[in-house]
Design a protein around this motif. Structure first.
Motif, short mmCIF file in Angstrom:
data_model
loop_
_atom_site.label_atom_id
_atom_site.label_comp_id
_atom_site.label_asym_id
_atom_site.label_seq_id
_atom_site.Cartn_x
_atom_site.Cartn_y
_atom_site.Cartn_z
N SER A 64 0.85 -1.20 0.00
CA SER A 64 0.00 0.00 0.00
C SER A 64 0.88 1.24 0.00
O SER A 64 1.90 1.30 0.69
CB SER A 64 -0.90 0.01 1.24
N THR A 65 0.49 2.24 -0.81
CA THR A 65 1.24 3.49 -0.85
C THR A 65 0.36 4.65 -0.44
O THR A 65 -0.87 4.59 -0.56
CB THR A 65 1.79 3.77 -2.26
N VAL A 88 3.96 2.27 2.30
CA VAL A 88 5.11 3.07 1.87
C VAL A 88 4.63 4.49 1.58
O VAL A 88 3.58 4.68 0.96
CB VAL A 88 5.76 2.47 0.60
N ASP A 110 4.56 8.36 -0.13
CA ASP A 110 4.61 8.79 -1.53
C ASP A 110 6.00 9.31 -1.88
O ASP A 110 6.20 10.49 -2.19
CB ASP A 110 3.55 9.86 -1.79
N ILE A 159 9.33 3.53 -2.60
CA ILE A 159 8.51 2.57 -3.34
C ILE A 159 9.39 1.63 -4.14
O ILE A 159 9.15 0.42 -4.18
CB ILE A 159 7.51 3.31 -4.25
N ARG A 165 10.88 -0.99 -1.77
CA ARG A 165 9.90 -1.98 -1.32
C ARG A 165 9.45 -2.88 -2.46
O ARG A 165 9.23 -4.08 -2.28
CB ARG A 165 8.70 -1.28 -0.69
N THR A 187 0.16 -3.44 -5.94
CA THR A 187 0.23 -2.20 -5.18
C THR A 187 -1.13 -1.51 -5.23
O THR A 187 -1.91 -1.74 -6.15
CB THR A 187 1.30 -1.24 -5.75
N GLY A 209 -1.50 5.68 -5.78
CA GLY A 209 -0.41 6.31 -6.51
C GLY A 209 -0.34 5.99 -7.99
O GLY A 209 0.73 6.09 -8.59
N VAL A 229 3.76 5.80 -8.51
CA VAL A 229 3.98 4.36 -8.66
C VAL A 229 4.42 4.01 -10.08
O VAL A 229 5.37 3.22 -10.26
CB VAL A 229 2.72 3.58 -8.24
#
Length: 412
Positions: free
Chosen positions: A185-186, A227, A229, A234, A237, A250, A253, A262
Motif C-alpha cells: 500500500s502506498t 510506503v 509517496d 517505493i 519496497r 500495489t 499512486g 507508482v
C-alpha cells in the motif's frame, strides 16, 4: 505501452503472461484446499476384496432354494470372521460362515443373509426363505477399479476427495505450490488499523481486503506494509516484494496527480509497462507491468475501484497461477429491482447482489456507488455491466452482470 484499453483487452494481455507456479508434494493432512498438479489414478481396487456390508452369514444361495416358513433349511456354522481378518475355511454346500460388517467373503459363498433373518441354535442356523446369489455382497472394485483416474490435474482437494485418496493408500499428493502475492500500500495518508486515527489519515483497508481475498482463493499473501509517496521508498519496497513473491500488487499512486508516482517507480526498477488505464469506471487508473517474468499490478487506492479491478482482472490470474482451470468471471442476465438515476458516458460497473427466484435472476444495488464507499462491497456478489452511453437504469429492465467473489462459483 497501451493506454485507456477495454477491460477485455486488459484481461487477455495479462493472461498471456500467466502460468501455474511450481509443484510440490504435501501430506494428506495438509492437502485440503490445494490444487492437484497431476492426474491421480488408484493403484488398487476399492474395496480391495469382496466384503460383507452387514453382520450376517455367508452361504451358497442354492442351499436355500426350497426354504420356506414351514420347511426351513438347516445349515452348519463352520467359522466366524471379523473385519480385518481373512477366512480360513471354504463354504461348501450345507455350511455357513458367520461374518461381521466389512469382513471378507469366504471362498465358496455367493450370498449374505442378515443375522436377524435366521434362527441359530448352537452351531446350526435355520433359514426360512430362498436367497438370490450375489445379494448383500460388496464386490472388489465396486467403488474404484485399479488404474481408474479419480481426480484430474487442476482439481481442488476437498475433504471427501482427501478421504478417498486415503482409502486407496495415498499419503502424499502432488499439488501446485501456493502462489505468493505481495501486497503493498502506498500513500502518506494511509496508516495501519493498529494505530490511533490522526487528522488527515485513513486506515489501510486495501491491504487487509486484498490479503483476505488472496487467502480465500488459496494463495499466500505477503504483506509488504505501507510506503509513503516517495519514489525511492517505493522502488526499494517493490524490489523486496519481487524477491519474495510470484505476483506483486500495489494500491494507490497510479493516477496522474503530483504524488501518483507508482508508474515512475515501476520504470525505475526496469519493469516493462504493459498498459496504463482501463476504459471503465471505477478502476480506470490501473497500471500493469512485467519484470523478470513476474507481473506487477498497480491498483487504485480507492477501495471500490481496487475491489472491482481486482475481481475482474487479478482474480483470474491468481486462479491460473494456483493451477485452476482458466475461469473468467461468469456473466448472467438479471432483472433490475431498483433504479440507478445516473447516465453512464463511460462503461460502468455497479456493485449489486443477485438472487435467483423461480429460475429468474433478480439484481439490486447494494448501496452507494462512489469510488471510496466500502459498505456496498460487503453484500456484493455481482457487478452490473453498464455500457458506455447508457442512460439511467430503471427497475424492471434486464441488465447484464458479472458474478464476482463467492457468487461467481454459483454460476460456473
Amino acid at each position: 505501452m497501451k493506454t485507456g484499453i477495454p477491460l477485455e483487452e486488459a484481461q487477455t494481455l495479462l493472461l498471456n503472461f500467466t502460468h501455474p507456479v511450481t509443484e510440490c508434494q504435501v501430506s494428506l493432512t495438509s492437502a485440503v484446499g490445494r490444487i492437484l498438479s497431476q492426474d491421480v489414478r488408484t493403484g488398487i481396487n476399492l474395496p480391495p476384496f469382496d466384503k460383507s456390508p452387514l453382520d450376517g452369514y455367508a452361504l451358497q444361495a442354492k442351499d436355500t432354494e426350497l426354504a420356506n416358513s414351514s420347511n426351513p433349511v438347516t445349515l452348519e456354522v463352520i467359522e466366524e470372521v471379523q473385519a480385518g481378518y481373512m477366512p480360513k475355511k471354504q463354504v461348501t454346500p450345507g455350511t455357513v460362515t458367520k461374518v461381521m460388517t466389512g469382513a471378507p467373503i469366504p471362498n465358496g459363498a455367493d450370498v449374505i443373509v442378515k443375522f436377524e433373518d435366521v434362527k441359530r441354535a448352537g452351531n446350526k442356523v435355520e433359514l426360512y426363505y430362498p436367497l438370490k446369489a450375489g445379494n448383500d455382497i460388496i464386490r472388489a472394485g465396486e467403488d474404484l477399479r485399479q488404474g481408474e483416474v479419480i481426480a484430474k490435474r487442476g482439481t481442488v482437494l476437498t475433504p471427501p476427495l482427501v478421504g478417498l485418496l486415503a482409502a486407496i493408500g495415498v499419503d502424499e499428493i502432488p499439488v501446485f505450490s501456493k502462489t505468493r502475492i505481495a501486497i503493498l500500500s502506498t500513500g502518506d495518508e494511509v496508516i495501519d488499523p493498529a494505530e490511533e486515527l490522526r487528522p488527515g489519515k485513513i486506515y489501510n483497508s486495501n491491504q487487509h481486503f486484498l490479503s483476505a481475498y488472496c487467502s480465500q482463493l488459496g494463495a499466500a499473501p505477503v504483506a509488504m506494509g505501507i510506503v509513503p509517496d516517495e519514489k525511492e521508498a517505493i522502488v526499494e519496497r517493490l524490489t523486496q516484494a519481487l524477491d519474495l513473491a510470484d505476483l506483486v500488487i500495489t494500491t494507490g499512486g497510479v493516477s496522474v496527480g503530483d504524488y501518483d508516482i507508482v508508474p515512475a517507480a515501476f520504470k525505475e526498477i526496469g519493469a516493462d509497462i504493459i498498459f496504463r488505464k482501463i476504459d471503465m469506471k471505477p478502476g480506470s487508473p490501473m497500471i500493469a507491468a512485467s519484470y523478470n517474468n513476474k507481473l506487477i499490478i498497480g491498483l487504485s487506492g480507492n477501495p471500490a475501484a481496487a475491489y472491482i479491478t481486482f475481481d475482474l482482472i487479478v482474480v483470474p490470474l491468481i486462479k491460473i497461477m494456483l493451477g485452476l482451470d482458466q475461469k473468467m468471471p461468469p456473466k448472467i442476465l438479471a432483472i433490475l429491482k431498483d433504479s440507478f438515476n445516473k447516465s453512464s458516458t463511460q462503461r460502468r460497473f455497479l456493485r449489486a447482489k443477485v438472487q435467483t427466484i423461480n429460475n429468474t435472476n433478480y439484481i439490486e444495488l447494494t448501496g452507494a456507488q462512489s469510488n471510496g464507499v466500502l459498505k456496498s462491497m460487503v453484500a456484493c456478489n455481482a457487478l452490473i455491466d453498464v455500457p458506455a452511453g447508457s442512460g439511467p437504469l430503471v427497475a424492471g429492465q434486464e441488465v447484464s452482470a458479472v458474478m464476482v467473489g463467492s457468487g461467481s462459483e454459483l454460476f460456473i
